[in-house]
Design a protein around this motif. Sequence first.
Motif, PDB file in Angstrom:
ATOM      1  N   PHE A   1       0.818  -1.213   0.000  1.00  6.68           N
ATOM      2  CA  PHE A   1       0.000   0.000   0.000  1.00  6.68           C
ATOM      3  C   PHE A   1       0.853   1.265   0.000  1.00  6.68           C
ATOM      4  O   PHE A   1       1.874   1.345   0.688  1.00  6.68           O
ATOM      5  CB  PHE A   1      -0.903   0.039   1.246  1.00  6.68           C
ATOM      6  N   TYR A   2       0.402   2.256  -0.777  1.00  3.52           N
ATOM      7  CA  TYR A   2       0.954   3.608  -0.725  1.00  3.52           C
ATOM      8  C   TYR A   2      -0.213   4.591  -0.657  1.00  3.52           C
ATOM      9  O   TYR A   2      -1.319   4.303  -1.121  1.00  3.52           O
ATOM     10  CB  TYR A   2       1.791   3.917  -1.968  1.00  3.52           C
ATOM     11  N   ASN A   3       0.067   5.763  -0.075  1.00  2.00           N
ATOM     12  CA  ASN A   3      -0.940   6.816   0.031  1.00  2.00           C
ATOM     13  C   ASN A   3      -0.662   7.933  -0.966  1.00  2.00           C
ATOM     14  O   ASN A   3       0.435   8.049  -1.519  1.00  2.00           O
ATOM     15  CB  ASN A   3      -0.965   7.386   1.455  1.00  2.00           C
ATOM     16  N   ASP A   4      -1.672   8.761  -1.166  1.00  2.00           N
ATOM     17  CA  ASP A   4      -1.523   9.962  -2.000  1.00  2.00           C
ATOM     18  C   ASP A   4      -0.288  10.743  -1.555  1.00  2.00           C
ATOM     19  O   ASP A   4      -0.042  10.935  -0.362  1.00  2.00           O
ATOM     20  CB  ASP A   4      -2.794  10.809  -1.834  1.00  2.00           C
ATOM     21  N   GLY A   5       0.504  11.192  -2.516  1.00  2.00           N
ATOM     22  CA  GLY A   5       1.720  11.951  -2.210  1.00  2.00           C
ATOM     23  C   GLY A   5       2.957  11.111  -2.011  1.00  2.00           C
ATOM     24  O   GLY A   5       4.043  11.660  -1.775  1.00  2.00           O
ATOM     25  N   ALA A   6       2.829   9.791  -2.121  1.00  2.00           N
ATOM     26  CA  ALA A   6       3.961   8.909  -1.855  1.00  2.00           C
ATOM     27  C   ALA A   6       5.074   9.077  -2.889  1.00  2.00           C
ATOM     28  O   ALA A   6       4.833   9.419  -4.043  1.00  2.00           O
ATOM     29  CB  ALA A   6       3.502   7.453  -1.840  1.00  2.00           C
ATOM     30  N   ARG A   7       6.292   8.835  -2.427  1.00  2.00           N
ATOM     31  CA  ARG A   7       7.459   8.732  -3.303  1.00  2.00           C
ATOM     32  C   ARG A   7       7.779   7.241  -3.389  1.00  2.00           C
ATOM     33  O   ARG A   7       8.260   6.651  -2.426  1.00  2.00           O
ATOM     34  CB  ARG A   7       8.631   9.539  -2.745  1.00  2.00           C
ATOM     35  N   ILE A   8       7.500   6.655  -4.526  1.00  2.00           N
ATOM     36  CA  ILE A   8       7.541   5.201  -4.676  1.00  2.00           C
ATOM     37  C   ILE A   8       8.830   4.792  -5.377  1.00  2.00           C
ATOM     38  O   ILE A   8       9.128   5.281  -6.475  1.00  2.00           O
ATOM     39  CB  ILE A   8       6.327   4.712  -5.487  1.00  2.00           C
ATOM     40  N   PRO A   9       9.623   3.901  -4.782  1.00  2.00           N
ATOM     41  CA  PRO A   9      10.854   3.449  -5.447  1.00  2.00           C
ATOM     42  C   PRO A   9      10.510   2.621  -6.694  1.00  2.00           C
ATOM     43  O   PRO A   9       9.907   1.551  -6.584  1.00  2.00           O
ATOM     44  CB  PRO A   9      11.547   2.596  -4.387  1.00  2.00           C
ATOM     45  N   ALA A  10      10.904   3.099  -7.858  1.00  2.00           N
ATOM     46  CA  ALA A  10      10.660   2.334  -9.080  1.00  2.00           C
ATOM     47  C   ALA A  10      11.432   1.016  -9.064  1.00  2.00           C
ATOM     48  O   ALA A  10      11.021   0.042  -9.712  1.00  2.00           O
ATOM     49  CB  ALA A  10      11.051   3.166 -10.302  1.00  2.00           C
ATOM     50  N   SER A  11      12.523   0.977  -8.317  1.00  3.87           N
ATOM     51  CA  SER A  11      13.343  -0.233  -8.258  1.00  3.87           C
ATOM     52  C   SER A  11      12.651  -1.373  -7.513  1.00  3.87           C
ATOM     53  O   SER A  11      13.130  -2.513  -7.547  1.00  3.87           O
ATOM     54  CB  SER A  11      14.678   0.076  -7.573  1.00  3.87           C
ATOM     55  N   ARG A  12      11.535  -1.072  -6.857  1.00  2.84           N
ATOM     56  CA  ARG A  12      10.776  -2.136  -6.192  1.00  2.84           C
ATOM     57  C   ARG A  12      10.164  -3.097  -7.214  1.00  2.84           C
ATOM     58  O   ARG A  12       9.850  -4.241  -6.898  1.00  2.84           O
ATOM     59  CB  ARG A  12       9.669  -1.516  -5.330  1.00  2.84           C
ATOM     60  N   PHE A  13      10.013  -2.613  -8.449  1.00  2.00           N
ATOM     61  CA  PHE A  13       9.317  -3.370  -9.484  1.00  2.00           C
ATOM     62  C   PHE A  13      10.282  -3.762 -10.597  1.00  2.00           C
ATOM     63  O   PHE A  13      11.393  -3.240 -10.696  1.00  2.00           O
ATOM     64  CB  PHE A  13       8.170  -2.535 -10.060  1.00  2.00           C
ATOM     65  N   ILE A  14       9.840  -4.663 -11.452  1.00  2.00           N
ATOM     66  CA  ILE A  14      10.640  -5.092 -12.593  1.00  2.00           C
ATOM     67  C   ILE A  14      10.347  -4.227 -13.810  1.00  2.00           C
ATOM     68  O   ILE A  14      11.246  -3.654 -14.411  1.00  2.00           O
ATOM     69  CB  ILE A  14      10.386  -6.582 -12.902  1.00  2.00           C
ATOM     70  N   LYS A  15       9.082  -4.121 -14.184  1.00  5.26           N
ATOM     71  CA  LYS A  15       8.667  -3.275 -15.303  1.00  5.26           C
ATOM     72  C   LYS A  15       7.301  -2.674 -14.956  1.00  5.26           C
ATOM     73  O   LYS A  15       6.264  -3.145 -15.439  1.00  5.26           O
ATOM     74  CB  LYS A  15       8.593  -4.085 -16.600  1.00  5.26           C
ATOM     75  N   PRO A  16       7.276  -1.632 -14.121  1.00  6.60           N
ATOM     76  CA  PRO A  16       5.999  -1.129 -13.610  1.00  6.60           C
ATOM     77  C   PRO A  16       5.189  -0.372 -14.650  1.00  6.60           C
ATOM     78  O   PRO A  16       5.726   0.334 -15.509  1.00  6.60           O
ATOM     79  CB  PRO A  16       6.433  -0.192 -12.479  1.00  6.60           C
TER      80      PRO A  16
END
Length: 260
Positions: free
Chosen positions: A88-103
């Motif tokens: 889960f992430y909330n509005d305004g989150a800074r999401i690491p793209a490296s968490r995914f393979i091909k998001p």
Amino acid sequence: MLSEEDRRKGAELLLQAERERKPIPQLSKTFPDIEIEDAYRIQDYWAQARIAAGARVAGHKIGLTSRAMQLASKMTEPDYGRILDDAFYNDGARIPASRFIKPRLEVELAFIMGQDLSGPGVRIYDVLRATEFVVPALEVIDYRTEVPRAITDTIADNAAFGSIVVGGRPVRPFDVDLRWVGATLSQNGVIEETGVSAGIMGHPAAGIAWLVNKLHAVGAGLEKGQIVLAGSFTRPVNITAGDIIQVDYGPLGAIGVSFI
């Protein structure tokens, strides 16, 4: 059909891809005899392993809700996967793209269940009666296998679920006409996608009714407090580190996130 040993092996391969952030060959190539029932069992084994490691099932997602996507996948109905509480992430989150393979990112509505709901014979109005709130949501989808994928690859891979972002303004299900909730998705200041939720099987609750009836066949249902992603009403948008996303749902507010 696959043996239980092969089903467990398929789940182990997906867990490996998740840990290493590296896609594995398609399970439909590794196990040429795989069928849809096998794919859902592989998903079960994957989920059991994640739960044993400390995750908790927080809800479900529905995919392939548009006719175009079903035709592209040679399916006649949607598919489904689990939402785990560590996604889960909330509005305004800074999401690491490296968490995914091909998001990739999709625009959706999420239903928060106010009571348990189980099949068979569940219809749209049963879903609305059991829903406490509907909230704007984004789904990050991700592939843990190589492409192109068969539908069995997608189902086994937890229906391509990556993570969920929630935000905007919660509404009660009868306070707005959910069929006509619209949204625009801006990527780095450019509107890339628009859509309206009636594109989800005619009504976003229709897919949830389908899900409840499918879960009944395996002795399950939806529980009070769970969240359900009803399906995307836009095409997926490729995501890379540095992207800034703003999705405007009009009267239901907006969601903004950045990928780092």
